[in-house]
Design an enzyme around this catalytic site. Structure first.
Site, PDB file in Angstrom:
ATOM      1  N   HIS A  90       0.856  -1.185   0.000  1.00 17.39           N
ATOM      2  CA  HIS A  90       0.000   0.000   0.000  1.00 17.39           C
ATOM      3  C   HIS A  90       0.896   1.240   0.000  1.00 17.39           C
ATOM      4  CE1 HIS A  90      -3.836  -2.030   0.561  1.00 17.39           C
ATOM      5  NE2 HIS A  90      -3.255  -2.816   1.447  1.00 17.39           N
ATOM      6  N   HIS A 100      -0.449  -6.513  -5.523  1.00 14.80           N
ATOM      7  CA  HIS A 100      -0.637  -7.790  -4.842  1.00 14.80           C
ATOM      8  C   HIS A 100       0.015  -8.889  -5.684  1.00 14.80           C
ATOM      9  CE1 HIS A 100      -2.973 -11.573  -5.384  1.00 14.80           C
ATOM     10  NE2 HIS A 100      -2.746 -11.684  -4.102  1.00 14.80           N
ATOM     11  N   ASN A 102       0.793 -13.392  -5.103  1.00 15.55           N
ATOM     12  CA  ASN A 102       1.022 -14.552  -4.249  1.00 15.55           C
ATOM     13  C   ASN A 102       1.352 -15.756  -5.103  1.00 15.55           C
ATOM     14  OD1 ASN A 102      -1.274 -16.806  -4.061  1.00 15.55           O
ATOM     15  ND2 ASN A 102      -2.269 -14.850  -4.523  1.00 15.55           N
ATOM     16  N   ARG A 104       1.838 -20.119  -4.420  1.00 15.19           N
ATOM     17  CA  ARG A 104       1.529 -21.122  -3.400  1.00 15.19           C
ATOM     18  C   ARG A 104       1.625 -22.534  -3.984  1.00 15.19           C
ATOM     19  NH1 ARG A 104      -2.932 -18.226  -4.949  1.00 15.19           N
ATOM     20  NH2 ARG A 104      -4.597 -19.396  -5.975  1.00 15.19           N
ATOM     21  N   HIS A 135       0.760  -5.390 -18.506  1.00 18.21           N
ATOM     22  CA  HIS A 135       0.235  -6.603 -19.137  1.00 18.21           C
ATOM     23  C   HIS A 135       1.191  -7.142 -20.202  1.00 18.21           C
ATOM     24  CE1 HIS A 135      -3.833  -7.388 -17.491  1.00 18.21           C
ATOM     25  NE2 HIS A 135      -3.704  -6.140 -17.075  1.00 18.21           N
ATOM     26  N   HIS A 165     -20.789  -6.916  -5.670  1.00 12.51           N
ATOM     27  CA  HIS A 165     -21.698  -5.980  -5.021  1.00 12.51           C
ATOM     28  C   HIS A 165     -21.449  -4.534  -5.461  1.00 12.51           C
ATOM     29  CE1 HIS A 165     -18.097  -6.253  -2.527  1.00 12.51           C
ATOM     30  NE2 HIS A 165     -18.388  -5.067  -2.019  1.00 12.51           N
TER      31      HIS A 165
END
Length: 350
Positions: A90, A100, A102, A104, A135, A165
């Protein structure tokens, strides 16, 4: 061994981000243990020159989840081993995007093993040329592995990083992939190499964006809008993100799980950007299905070359005079996954 590489990658990435931030602040580590087995190291940098709050979290945990949790997470077996690195940055300036990433790896009790991960950018003010460049870089990485990876995983990111939402995407997307299963989707070595390259391109692109955007001026009004957009980021992480759900369902470290949340946010009732404002213009980009590679090229360019050995079939879109690729840490020779709890057995010295 995957766990060993994840640990090494956390060290390397923290150093790279500290260098890009330039404040002299460090990612402060905190060790934690998992109730059933394993644990992790969460490293957080706060009050940097560019990064207001950044986190790089490593974990390697194992155990047996509840039947309800296994059903909710679509796990084929309740017994699991999971290791990975999760990164959220941030920045202080509303001109520098939130980022962001990640990566795994999972093994489960029935013998299945898979990789997952992703990366994405969440600009407060969308720079379409910069989004295109981002991109282009991840397209190059995908091309070195499987030509269909970019269209598949870009579309998956559009679907995953979406707030239904709000009827908007979290940002300008990137890649998202899950359950790249060993044998079915590729050899262990091939899938592991792709995950490693995702980690490398995250640092390479985000460090360059930090350096370019951090000097840009901004106003208090733009900081207010940044806090509103950070609120949307928090909504996604708390209501939608699978990693948050997995960590909480399996008894992970709460502080580590929630380190991805921004330091300051605003929620205003029914706030709508003024027509024709920069905020309204940015909102128009927050939709699924944008072909960022087709955005018309402009003059503003980041100076960065593809990594050594890349097949730069789109190289005409890069700027000349690029900086060298960052030194990549030597990785352990990958070995195929062995029967259940192999990684735990290694960690225990067996």
């Amino acid at each position: 061994m995957v766990e060993q590489w994840m640990r090494q990658f956390q060290d390397w990435l923290c150093h790279r981000l500290e260098t890009a931030d330039g404040s002299g602040h460090r990612f402060v580590p905190e060790d934690w243990t998992h109730a059933e087995g394993g644990g992790g190291i969460t490293r957080v940098l706060q009050h940097g020159d560019i990064l207001e709050k950044g986190g790089v979290a490593f974990s390697a945990v194992w155990g047996e989840m509840s039947e309800a949790a296994a059903r909710q997470l679509l796990m084929p077996d309740r017994r699991y081993f999971a290791t990975g690195v999760r990164v959220v940055q941030h920045p202080r300036s509303p001109r520098v995007p939130i980022s962001h990433m990640n990566v795994r790896y999972f093994e489960v009790g029935n013998g299945e093993a898979w990789f997952g991960g992703g990366l994405d950018l969440t600009p407060i003010y969308v720079d379409a040329q910069q989004a295109r460049w981002f991109h282009e870089q991840i397209w190059e990485v995908c091309q070195r592995h499987q030509p269909d990876y970019y269209p598949r995983f870009k579309a998956w990111a559009d679907e995953y990083f979406y707030l239904p939402h709000r009827q908007e995407t979290r940002g300008v997307g990137g890649l998202f992939f899950d359950r790249l299963t060993v044998s079915r989707d590729g050899l262990f070595e091939e899938l592991f190499a792709f995950v490693q390259d995702v980690g490398e391109v995250y640092d390479r692109t985000y460090s360059a964006i930090m350096r370019q955007n951090a000097p840009l001026p901004y106003t208090e009004r733009e900081q207010q809008w940044q806090r509103v957009r950070r609120g949307r980021y928090a909504e996604f992480n708390l209501a939608i993100d699978r990693g948050t759900r997995f960590g909480l369902e399996t008894g992970g470290c709460t502080e580590s799980i929630l380190m991805s949340l921004p330091p300051q946010v605003d929620w205003h009732y029914n706030l709508t950007p003024a027509p024709a404002s920069p905020e309204a213009a940015s909102q128009q980009w927050l939709r699924q299905g944008i072909d960022w590679l087709a955005v018309p090229a402009g003059q503003r360019r980041l100076r960065l070359a593809p990594p050594s050995g890349a097949r730069a079939t789109r190289q005409q879109t890069f700027a000349p005079g690029a900086e060298p690729a960052p030194p990549w840490p030597p990785s352990p020779r990958p070995t195929p996954p062995k029967p259940w709890m192999t990684q735990k057995s290694v960690a225990d010295g067996r």
